[in-house]
Design a protein around this motif. Structure first.
Motif, PDB file in Angstrom:
ATOM      1  N   GLN A   1     -13.551   2.494   4.053  1.00 46.60           N
ATOM      2  CA  GLN A   1     -12.125   2.170   3.990  1.00 46.60           C
ATOM      3  C   GLN A   1     -11.812   1.102   5.033  1.00 46.60           C
ATOM      4  O   GLN A   1     -12.096   1.264   6.209  1.00 46.60           O
TER       5      GLN A   1
ATOM      6  N   THR B   1      -9.125  -0.394   6.875  1.00 45.22           N
ATOM      7  CA  THR B   1      -7.741  -0.198   7.276  1.00 45.22           C
ATOM      8  C   THR B   1      -7.050  -1.504   7.639  1.00 45.22           C
ATOM      9  O   THR B   1      -5.890  -1.716   7.287  1.00 45.22           O
TER      10      THR B   1
ATOM     11  N   ASP C   1       4.103   8.590  -1.501  1.00 47.36           N
ATOM     12  CA  ASP C   1       3.091   7.964  -0.652  1.00 47.36           C
ATOM     13  C   ASP C   1       1.772   8.735  -0.725  1.00 47.36           C
ATOM     14  O   ASP C   1       1.639   9.721  -1.461  1.00 47.36           O
ATOM     15  N   SER C   2       0.791   8.298   0.046  1.00 45.87           N
ATOM     16  CA  SER C   2      -0.541   8.918   0.015  1.00 45.87           C
ATOM     17  C   SER C   2      -0.536  10.362   0.488  1.00 45.87           C
ATOM     18  O   SER C   2      -1.493  11.098   0.237  1.00 45.87           O
TER      19      SER C   2
ATOM     20  N   ASN D   1      -6.354  -3.305   4.133  1.00 47.67           N
ATOM     21  CA  ASN D   1      -5.781  -2.585   2.992  1.00 47.67           C
ATOM     22  C   ASN D   1      -4.635  -1.641   3.335  1.00 47.67           C
ATOM     23  O   ASN D   1      -3.847  -1.300   2.451  1.00 47.67           O
ATOM     24  N   SER D   2      -4.526  -1.201   4.575  1.00 43.14           N
ATOM     25  CA  SER D   2      -3.418  -0.305   4.968  1.00 43.14           C
ATOM     26  C   SER D   2      -3.154  -0.461   6.467  1.00 43.14           C
ATOM     27  O   SER D   2      -3.325   0.480   7.242  1.00 43.14           O
TER      28      SER D   2
ATOM     29  N   TRP E   1       0.597   3.840   2.180  1.00 42.49           N
ATOM     30  CA  TRP E   1       0.542   4.575   3.438  1.00 42.49           C
ATOM     31  C   TRP E   1       1.879   5.270   3.698  1.00 42.49           C
ATOM     32  O   TRP E   1       2.945   4.802   3.284  1.00 42.49           O
TER      33      TRP E   1
ATOM     34  N   GLY F   1      -4.339   2.852  -2.589  1.00 46.54           N
ATOM     35  CA  GLY F   1      -4.001   1.444  -2.479  1.00 46.54           C
ATOM     36  C   GLY F   1      -2.579   1.162  -2.877  1.00 46.54           C
ATOM     37  O   GLY F   1      -1.688   1.036  -2.050  1.00 46.54           O
TER      38      GLY F   1
ATOM     39  N   SER G   1       1.290   1.067  -4.168  1.00 43.41           N
ATOM     40  CA  SER G   1       2.443   1.758  -3.612  1.00 43.41           C
ATOM     41  C   SER G   1       2.722   3.120  -4.226  1.00 43.41           C
ATOM     42  O   SER G   1       2.962   4.084  -3.503  1.00 43.41           O
TER      43      SER G   1
ATOM     44  N   PHE H   1      -1.609   1.995   9.084  1.00 41.05           N
ATOM     45  CA  PHE H   1      -2.457   3.108   9.517  1.00 41.05           C
ATOM     46  C   PHE H   1      -2.953   2.877  10.941  1.00 41.05           C
ATOM     47  O   PHE H   1      -3.260   3.830  11.680  1.00 41.05           O
TER      48      PHE H   1
ATOM     49  N   CYS I   1       0.817  -1.218   0.000  1.00 34.99           N
ATOM     50  CA  CYS I   1       0.000   0.000   0.000  1.00 34.99           C
ATOM     51  C   CYS I   1       0.849   1.265   0.000  1.00 34.99           C
ATOM     52  O   CYS I   1       2.072   1.218   0.141  1.00 34.99           O
TER      53      CYS I   1
ATOM     54  N   VAL J   1      -7.340   7.245   1.173  1.00 35.58           N
ATOM     55  CA  VAL J   1      -6.282   6.267   1.414  1.00 35.58           C
ATOM     56  C   VAL J   1      -6.039   5.487   0.132  1.00 35.58           C
ATOM     57  O   VAL J   1      -6.875   4.685  -0.291  1.00 35.58           O
TER      58      VAL J   1
END
Length: 754
Positions: A218, A220, A526-527, A223-224, A56, A401, A403, A227, A54, A399
């Motif tokens: 979302q 978390t 990143d995000s 998927n991340s 993040w 997905g 990379s 976080f 991901c 957020v």
């Protein structure tokens, strides 16, 4: 299997020993190469390797182990000892391999040699790199450039992405869809129009200062998962988390940090959400309207002290129209469309009005709807009311997905010419870039169906498995003149080939990238719009592999005429030269890129909306008044359900690591449909029964998937859930967000046949 009065669930917190077991099980399956655990130690740290999972953020002061369960799985999966060699392809025809599962195809291991598809024998045959490049160049030169597609998954580095986009424009098109088109393109379209920034306004440090976080769609925990650490810290200092999601996902209920010895020993985690509201699929517009309606009423009751009128006057337009829409919307309609009670929505509203700093977090549960734009617009409305954009501890936080999916768009992979500094590129490289709008994912699929797409180059990913309407698109795929797939492992997309077809194996990000100038570094975004250097150290899986950048350059040299300002060989030998190009093209954001790329926490490329500079048509942030309260355009009817497709805990995008969806309590299968016990009973079905899902899109195409086991699950009435990508064939190609064309994989209209 439980009976109809029970629902399946996971009875432990997210993280903890379950997370460690998940990593160990993957390690035992993949038998990773020597040094894999040293790679994990360096993962997501300055001077180390940036995770391919991901997007993040990477903290300035990382944990001792700055990776999560799924990040570790991605690394171990890449560093497997298994190899998919020419001998494997000699044993198995492509037609035979189409019968294999997604998991088994990738589990065969890393691709080791460039391969050419031979239609006469239906086998892949080994070839030389120069042969592949020459054939690809010959085919590309023989067709209209605008009939070619250059697709990118979200993994390729900034350097590779920049050169890939340059290759496309030098060749003559803007057909540069990427995996953002599958998931977060709605974000790019909506935020650009509403606040003038195509990405979220938050940075990682905002989670240290917020008072409330509102989550929408979302997951978390799956998927991340990294976080969860800042979330846990926020809750422990008093921040309130309110979650809106049809599914009660464990990651937003309770978390045990594997890096907290006390929690690991006691088994007692941190409760994350103070309130968890199971909104019906597609009901978020109504739910947020209810929140806003409550805030308006409470503001009046308190003498106008809650709404930030000074901020609205200075920075916003459209407020009065939105206020009138909220006043005209009845609570009966809000309750009906959201599936939530007024009392529950008002309780959530009290958290909002008590907070000085609010962050709105969302994922594909908002973006992948027919009216996904309106979902995001309503969340922007909620934040603007309190002035919660453009200050510390507040903002909008999509957020992401994959990379580097956000970074690819930043450096030019976009079908929208207005988002790319074409005049600057023309000056740098001495050519006239194409100015017409290119293709989105949906446009590509339509072009494959009508045979106007003649070539498809895939820079990573599993495009054909990820798109809607696979039953229609797979047969049409083979009409193309050229298909090229750049990949680390075998997947289903590689089993459908054009008349000329190549499968080109590339280095993984964790592996050493040795070029003429020595070992090379790549960068990702990143995000939170921070740029990080990534340096691989592991020995490549095969001596025959090339880097993604080298493959792009090889194809470009074989396709394009010489240009004195374009130096593919030099750029391949020294990636720092490519970073200099990026810094020249995007100077404001990427100046001194080579010097800054290993800054702890990454260097920030900036965000205008965070500074309250609104690069919109009006020069201000935009309130909107929605014309609908449901994010779907298919009316409810007897026997029609709203299907939500999701990923499992043992999965990243189309990569299936295994068959354990631990965080939902489902083991050993993906052929399931989750349904609440009342809906099961009303439909005359029973837990454990095998059923068929039938698409109900209202067109003439038949879309059916059978053999699905009914599992009783805690869900709102009329909402059912199944796995992506297996259920993608049920999604009609025309079922997409109206503004962005993102496929609407949520609230898909289906019926159930026993």
């Amino acid at each position: 299997m439980t009976d109809e009065r029970e629902t399946v669930e996971y009875d432990s917190p997210t993280g903890g020993w379950g997370s460690l077991r998940g990593m160990v099980q993957t390690a035992l399956r993949e038998r990773p190469s020597a040094g894999a655990f040293e790679t994990l130690r360096r993962q997501n740290k300055a001077g180390g390797f940036m995770c391919t999972s991901c997007a993040w953020g990477k903290p300035k002061h990382p944990h001792a182990f700055e990776f999560c369960e799924n990040g570790a799985k991605a690394t171990l999966w890449e560093l497997t000892r298994y190899r998919c060699t020419p001998e494997f392809f000699a044993k198995h025809s492509v037609t035979e391999l189409r019968g294999w599962s997604d998991h088994d195809l990738e589990h065969e291991g890393r691709l080791t040699h460039p391969m050419r598809y031979d239609a006469a024998t239906d086998h892949y045959l080994p070839c030389e790199w120069e042969e592949a490049f020459a054939a690809i160049g010959t085919e590309l030169k023989a067709i209209d450039p605008k009939s070619a597609i250059f697709y990118a998954s979200g993994r390729a580095s900034l350097e590779t992405s920049y050169l890939y986009a340059l290759f496309a424009r030098l060749y003559g098109h803007n057909n540069l869809p990427d995996s953002s088109n599958m998931c977060h393109e709605t974000t790019s379209v909506a935020l650009t129009e509403l606040i003038g920034s195509s990405v979220g306004t938050c940075v990682l440090g905002d989670f240290e200062h917020c008072d409330a976080i509102f989550f929408f769609g979302q997951n978390t925990g799956t998927n991340s998962p990294r976080f969860l650490h800042p979330l846990q810290k926020a809750v422990e200092r008093g921040c309130k988390v309110v979650t809106f999601n049809p599914i009660r996902e464990k990651g937003l209920i309770e978390f045990i940090s594997p890096q907290n010895p006390a929690q690991m020993i006691t088994g007692k985690g941190t409760e994350i959400s103070c309130q968890y509201l199971q909104v019906r699929a597609g009901g978020d517009i109504a739910a947020i309207m209810g929140l806003c309606k409550f805030v308006f009423a409470e503001d009046e009751r308190r003498g106008g002290t809650l709404i930030d009128r000074a901020f609205i006057a200075d920075h916003c337009v459209g407020y009065e129209e939105f206020r009138a829409k909220a006043d005209a919307t009845t609570w009966d309609r809000i309750e009906q469309e959201s599936g939530l009670s007024r009392a529950d929505i008002e309780e959530a509203g009290r958290v909002y009005v008590a907070a000085e700093r609010v962050i709105g977090v969302y994922g594909m549960g908002l973006t992948q709807h027919v009216h996904g734009f309106e979902n995001i617009a309503m969340l922007i409305n909620l934040l603007l009311m309190g002035g919660h954009i453009g200050r510390e501890g507040a903002g909008i936080c999509p957020v992401r997905g994959h990379s580097n999916v956000q970074g690819q768009r930043t450096v030019g992979i976009s079908e929208k010419p207005e988002l790319v500094p074409l005049d600057k590129l023309a000056e740098q490289f001495g050519f006239e870039p194409p100015r017409d709008t290119g293709t989105t994912t949906v446009d590509v699929c339509e072009g494959i169906l009508d045979n106007t797409v003649q070539a498809f180059i895939g820079l990573g990913g599993n495009f054909l498995r990820a798109v809607p309407d696979q039953g229609r698109i797979e047969p049409a795929w083979e009409r193309m003149r050229l298909t090229v797939q750049i990949a680390t492992k075998l997947n289903r997309n590689h089993l459908f080939n054009g008349k000329t077809a190549y499968l080109l194996p590339c280095l993984g990000r964790s592996e050493e990238d040795m070029q003429a100038g020595g070992p090379q570094t790549v960068t990702i975004e990143d995000s939170f719009s921070h740029i990080h250097g990534s340096l691989g150290h592991r020995t490549p899986a095969s001596e025959h592999l090339k880097s993604e950048l080298a493959i792009v350059a090889g194809m470009a040299m074989a396709t394009l005429p010489p240009n004195p300002k374009v130096h593919w060989k030099k750029w391949t030998g020294d990636y720092s030269l490519v970073r200099d190009l990026i810094a020249e093209t995007y100077h404001e954001q990427f100046h001194d890129m080579n010097a800054r790329m290993f800054e702890p926490g990454g260097f920030y490329r900036g965000n205008s909306a965070r500074e309250r500079v609104w690069k919109t048509k009006t020069g201000k942030a935009q309130f909107t008044a929605p014309e609908m309260l449901a994010a779907t355009n298919v009316a409810d009817a007897d026997g029609r359900y709203r299907l939500v497709t999701v990923r499992s805990n043992d999965q990243f995008n189309t990569t299936i690591y295994g068959y354990s969806d631990r965080l939902r309590g489902i083991e050993g299968t993906r052929d399931v449909v989750l349904m609440n016990p009342q809906d099961i009973k009303r439909a005359g079905l029973s837990a454990g029964q095998r059923v068929t899902l039938v698409g109900d899109a209202g067109d003439d195409h038949v879309r059916r998937i059978g053999g699905l086991e009914i599992i009783p699950f805690d869900l709102p009435d009329g909402t059912i859930v199944g796995y992506y990508p297996e259920l993608n064939p049920l999604i009609a190609l025309h079922h997409h967000d109206q503004a962005s064309k993102t496929p609407a994989s949520k609230a898909v209209p289906v019926r159930i046949e026993a």
